[in-house]
Each structure stands twice: as structure tokens, then as C-alpha cells.
Scaffold this motif. Sequence first.
Motif, PDB file in Angstrom:
ATOM      1  N   GLN A  49     -61.329  45.903  17.854  1.00 40.87           N
ATOM      2  CA  GLN A  49     -59.891  46.686  17.699  1.00 40.87           C
ATOM      3  C   GLN A  49     -59.719  46.746  16.359  1.00 40.87           C
ATOM      4  OE1 GLN A  49     -58.629  49.252  19.983  1.00 40.87           O
ATOM      5  NE2 GLN A  49     -61.299  49.160  20.473  1.00 40.87           N
ATOM      6  N   PRO A  50     -58.465  46.538  16.080  1.00 45.49           N
ATOM      7  CA  PRO A  50     -58.154  46.490  14.777  1.00 45.49           C
ATOM      8  C   PRO A  50     -56.868  45.435  15.032  1.00 45.49           C
ATOM      9  CG  PRO A  50     -57.072  48.685  14.750  1.00 45.49           C
ATOM     10  CD  PRO A  50     -58.275  47.983  15.878  1.00 45.49           C
ATOM     11  N   LEU A  51     -56.884  44.198  14.481  1.00 47.04           N
ATOM     12  CA  LEU A  51     -55.267  42.971  14.605  1.00 47.04           C
ATOM     13  C   LEU A  51     -54.260  43.357  14.329  1.00 47.04           C
ATOM     14  CD1 LEU A  51     -57.731  39.909  14.698  1.00 47.04           C
ATOM     15  CD2 LEU A  51     -56.240  41.052  16.750  1.00 47.04           C
ATOM     16  N   ASP A  52     -52.253  43.284  15.429  1.00 44.38           N
ATOM     17  CA  ASP A  52     -52.135  43.736  14.672  1.00 44.38           C
ATOM     18  C   ASP A  52     -51.441  42.168  13.725  1.00 44.38           C
ATOM     19  OD1 ASP A  52     -50.400  40.995  15.503  1.00 44.38           O
ATOM     20  OD2 ASP A  52     -50.656  42.168  17.897  1.00 44.38           O
ATOM     21  N   SER A  53     -50.239  42.962  12.527  1.00 42.34           N
ATOM     22  CA  SER A  53     -50.376  41.404  11.240  1.00 42.34           C
ATOM     23  C   SER A  53     -50.363  40.086  12.061  1.00 42.34           C
ATOM     24  CB  SER A  53     -49.047  41.742  10.678  1.00 42.34           C
ATOM     25  OG  SER A  53     -47.882  41.710  11.009  1.00 42.34           O
TER      26      SER A  53
END
Length: 95
Positions: free
Chosen positions: A10-14
Motif C-alpha cells: 500500500q502507498p504510504l502517506d507523506s
Amino acid sequence: MPRVVANKPQPLDSVSRAEQLNVQLLFGERLRELRHVKLMTIEQVAEIAGLHPNYLSSVERGERNVSLFNIWRIASGLGLTATELVDALPVRKVK
């Protein structure tokens, strides 16, 4: 809330991405420090750990999110436990 597929990263938030990069850099610094204390070259550690020297070099530069298995292999190459390699990492502050 969308369903999360377990087998896909899953993509990580900033904020999480910044935390990840910080941990990778700190781990790399710790690895380099311990390697220097043992007076070993990257090539020596890589040979014992069964890893490529370029991989180990990129870990030291904080460019890789190294797996638990490879942490264990690197620690063995240094004659240490995995705990000794990661014990200097910061405690995560959670909300």
C-alpha cells in the motif's frame, strides 16, 4: 473505507514515508558505525552475510527498506544479533 489487498504493498502517506526514510537512514548509519568498530569492509560483511556488496552499500546509505531476513543475515555477518543492529532506532511516536 476501501478494502486493503494483503498481497499488494500500500502507498504510504507523506508522514509515514518521511518516517520510513528516517528509519532507513538511521539503520544505515548504525550499520556503518558497527562495521567500522569491527574494522570490516562492506565486501567482508557482504561475503559472510551472503549478500552483494552493492546491496549492503545501498542499505548503509539508507536507500533500501531492508527485510527482517536480511537484517538477520547482516547482523550475523558482523558477529552480532539482529537486536544489536536495530536497538538504536527511535521509538515511534503514535497519536
